[in-house]
Write a protein that holds these residues in place. Sequence first.
Motif, PDB file in Angstrom:
ATOM      1  N   MET A   1       0.846  -1.194   0.000  1.00  0.00           N
ATOM      2  CA  MET A   1       0.000   0.000   0.000  1.00  0.00           C
ATOM      3  C   MET A   1       0.883   1.247   0.000  1.00  0.00           C
ATOM      4  SD  MET A   1      -3.080   0.698   2.602  1.00  0.00           S
ATOM      5  CE  MET A   1      -3.506   2.339   3.035  1.00  0.00           C
ATOM      6  N   SER A   2       0.559   2.216  -0.849  1.00  0.00           N
ATOM      7  CA  SER A   2       1.389   3.404  -0.954  1.00  0.00           C
ATOM      8  C   SER A   2       1.102   4.378   0.183  1.00  0.00           C
ATOM      9  CB  SER A   2       1.186   4.078  -2.307  1.00  0.00           C
ATOM     10  OG  SER A   2      -0.095   4.659  -2.381  1.00  0.00           O
ATOM     11  N   ARG A   3       2.085   5.193   0.441  1.00  0.00           N
ATOM     12  CA  ARG A   3       1.969   6.219   1.462  1.00  0.00           C
ATOM     13  C   ARG A   3       0.952   7.269   1.013  1.00  0.00           C
ATOM     14  NH1 ARG A   3       7.168   9.744   3.392  1.00  0.00           N
ATOM     15  NH2 ARG A   3       6.259  10.668   5.255  1.00  0.00           N
ATOM     16  N   SER A   4       0.211   7.797   1.956  1.00  0.00           N
ATOM     17  CA  SER A   4      -0.781   8.828   1.670  1.00  0.00           C
ATOM     18  C   SER A   4      -0.263  10.183   2.151  1.00  0.00           C
ATOM     19  CB  SER A   4      -2.089   8.480   2.385  1.00  0.00           C
ATOM     20  OG  SER A   4      -2.995   9.539   2.260  1.00  0.00           O
ATOM     21  N   LEU A   5      -0.224  11.146   1.231  1.00  0.00           N
ATOM     22  CA  LEU A   5       0.173  12.499   1.586  1.00  0.00           C
ATOM     23  C   LEU A   5      -0.979  13.443   1.273  1.00  0.00           C
ATOM     24  CD1 LEU A   5       3.815  12.619   0.141  1.00  0.00           C
ATOM     25  CD2 LEU A   5       3.115  12.219   2.517  1.00  0.00           C
ATOM     26  N   ILE A   6      -1.094  14.473   2.072  1.00  0.00           N
ATOM     27  CA  ILE A   6      -2.115  15.499   1.861  1.00  0.00           C
ATOM     28  C   ILE A   6      -1.402  16.803   1.542  1.00  0.00           C
ATOM     29  CG2 ILE A   6      -3.950  16.851   2.952  1.00  0.00           C
ATOM     30  CD1 ILE A   6      -4.377  14.311   4.783  1.00  0.00           C
ATOM     31  N   VAL A   7      -1.853  17.462   0.497  1.00  0.00           N
ATOM     32  CA  VAL A   7      -1.346  18.787   0.152  1.00  0.00           C
ATOM     33  C   VAL A   7      -2.472  19.778   0.393  1.00  0.00           C
ATOM     34  CG1 VAL A   7      -0.562  20.301  -1.717  1.00  0.00           C
ATOM     35  CG2 VAL A   7       0.304  17.949  -1.573  1.00  0.00           C
ATOM     36  N   GLU A   8      -2.233  20.736   1.274  1.00  0.00           N
ATOM     37  CA  GLU A   8      -3.156  21.849   1.461  1.00  0.00           C
ATOM     38  C   GLU A   8      -2.553  23.007   0.688  1.00  0.00           C
ATOM     39  OE1 GLU A   8      -3.515  22.546   5.667  1.00  0.00           O
ATOM     40  OE2 GLU A   8      -4.105  20.476   6.061  1.00  0.00           O
ATOM     41  N   ALA A   9      -3.273  23.529  -0.295  1.00  0.00           N
ATOM     42  CA  ALA A   9      -2.722  24.577  -1.154  1.00  0.00           C
ATOM     43  C   ALA A   9      -3.664  25.763  -1.241  1.00  0.00           C
ATOM     44  CB  ALA A   9      -2.448  24.010  -2.550  1.00  0.00           C
ATOM     45  N   ASP A  10      -3.072  26.931  -1.470  1.00  0.00           N
ATOM     46  CA  ASP A  10      -3.850  28.151  -1.604  1.00  0.00           C
ATOM     47  C   ASP A  10      -3.051  29.147  -2.430  1.00  0.00           C
ATOM     48  OD1 ASP A  10      -6.048  29.776  -1.260  1.00  0.00           O
ATOM     49  OD2 ASP A  10      -5.536  30.416   0.765  1.00  0.00           O
ATOM     50  N   GLY A  11      -3.698  30.198  -2.834  1.00  0.00           N
ATOM     51  CA  GLY A  11      -3.040  31.266  -3.561  1.00  0.00           C
ATOM     52  C   GLY A  11      -3.815  32.542  -3.378  1.00  0.00           C
ATOM     53  N   GLY A  12      -3.136  33.649  -3.607  1.00  0.00           N
ATOM     54  CA  GLY A  12      -3.808  34.928  -3.472  1.00  0.00           C
ATOM     55  C   GLY A  12      -3.151  35.976  -4.331  1.00  0.00           C
ATOM     56  N   SER A  13      -3.892  37.041  -4.561  1.00  0.00           N
ATOM     57  CA  SER A  13      -3.407  38.163  -5.357  1.00  0.00           C
ATOM     58  C   SER A  13      -3.932  39.438  -4.739  1.00  0.00           C
ATOM     59  CB  SER A  13      -3.906  38.024  -6.800  1.00  0.00           C
ATOM     60  OG  SER A  13      -3.571  39.158  -7.555  1.00  0.00           O
ATOM     61  N   ARG A  14      -3.054  40.382  -4.543  1.00  0.00           N
ATOM     62  CA  ARG A  14      -3.458  41.674  -3.993  1.00  0.00           C
ATOM     63  C   ARG A  14      -3.673  42.631  -5.155  1.00  0.00           C
ATOM     64  NH1 ARG A  14       0.966  41.185   0.799  1.00  0.00           N
ATOM     65  NH2 ARG A  14      -0.192  39.628   1.992  1.00  0.00           N
ATOM     66  N   GLY A  15      -4.903  42.666  -5.648  1.00  0.00           N
ATOM     67  CA  GLY A  15      -5.248  43.523  -6.768  1.00  0.00           C
ATOM     68  C   GLY A  15      -5.968  42.766  -7.874  1.00  0.00           C
ATOM     69  N   ASN A  16      -5.643  41.551  -8.074  1.00  0.00           N
ATOM     70  CA  ASN A  16      -6.291  40.619  -9.016  1.00  0.00           C
ATOM     71  C   ASN A  16      -6.528  41.190 -10.415  1.00  0.00           C
ATOM     72  OD1 ASN A  16      -7.132  37.988  -9.472  1.00  0.00           O
ATOM     73  ND2 ASN A  16      -9.254  38.445  -9.007  1.00  0.00           N
ATOM     74  N   PRO A  17      -5.528  41.360 -11.282  1.00  0.00           N
ATOM     75  CA  PRO A  17      -4.153  40.930 -11.008  1.00  0.00           C
ATOM     76  C   PRO A  17      -3.402  41.932 -10.130  1.00  0.00           C
ATOM     77  CG  PRO A  17      -4.298  41.781 -13.239  1.00  0.00           C
ATOM     78  CD  PRO A  17      -5.691  41.800 -12.663  1.00  0.00           C
ATOM     79  N   GLY A  18      -2.443  41.390  -9.430  1.00  0.00           N
ATOM     80  CA  GLY A  18      -1.600  42.173  -8.534  1.00  0.00           C
ATOM     81  C   GLY A  18      -0.506  41.278  -8.018  1.00  0.00           C
ATOM     82  N   ILE A  19       0.159  41.725  -6.952  1.00  0.00           N
ATOM     83  CA  ILE A  19       1.204  40.917  -6.328  1.00  0.00           C
ATOM     84  C   ILE A  19       0.568  39.598  -5.915  1.00  0.00           C
ATOM     85  CG2 ILE A  19       2.767  40.734  -4.350  1.00  0.00           C
ATOM     86  CD1 ILE A  19       3.610  42.782  -6.487  1.00  0.00           C
ATOM     87  N   ALA A  20       1.147  38.484  -6.373  1.00  0.00           N
ATOM     88  CA  ALA A  20       0.508  37.178  -6.180  1.00  0.00           C
ATOM     89  C   ALA A  20       1.502  36.132  -5.696  1.00  0.00           C
ATOM     90  CB  ALA A  20      -0.120  36.713  -7.498  1.00  0.00           C
ATOM     91  N   ALA A  21       0.975  35.169  -4.953  1.00  0.00           N
ATOM     92  CA  ALA A  21       1.793  34.063  -4.461  1.00  0.00           C
ATOM     93  C   ALA A  21       0.888  32.893  -4.108  1.00  0.00           C
ATOM     94  CB  ALA A  21       2.600  34.486  -3.233  1.00  0.00           C
ATOM     95  N   GLY A  22       1.493  31.732  -4.070  1.00  0.00           N
ATOM     96  CA  GLY A  22       0.810  30.522  -3.636  1.00  0.00           C
ATOM     97  C   GLY A  22       1.499  29.968  -2.406  1.00  0.00           C
ATOM     98  N   GLY A  23       0.791  29.134  -1.699  1.00  0.00           N
ATOM     99  CA  GLY A  23       1.364  28.484  -0.526  1.00  0.00           C
ATOM    100  C   GLY A  23       0.878  27.051  -0.463  1.00  0.00           C
TER     101      GLY A  23
END
Length: 140
Positions: A1-23
């Motif tokens: 059985m393979s290992r289970s990993l969880i990725v919690e991801a998000d992103g944002g933009s200040r202005g949309n478009p604007g300064i943007a990043a993901g986490g």
Amino acid sequence: MSRSLIVEADGGSRGNPGIAAGGAIVVDGESGEVLAELGVYVGVATNNVAEYRGMLEGLRRAFEIDPGASVHVRMDSKLVVEQMSGRWKIKHPDMQHIAREARELIGPRHATFEWVPRLKNSRADALANRAMDRKSSFGL
């Protein structure tokens, strides 16, 4: 059985478009241990592009940790979840490119996508905001 990993991801933009990043945060699915935290500075982009970048880098890190893992991605972006699950079309060229990169990265491996309420995605949101504040990536 393979290992289970969880990725919690998000992103944002200040202005949309604007300064943007993901986490993203990578968590061991069994123990709940945090295995990685990262922020990816995107520059000037839309919120949706930033969401995709956070998801992509989270997947990349998860598969670096365990190339054979089964990965479950949790995001508060209904758009990214539905598009990556194949239920919605991707019309925006920048998002098409990132989605294609993510699908190539996943390849034959098992990955699922789940929408979660914004309040349940605060760790990834904080990482995206840290990358926007710094205007630089970290943990990659």
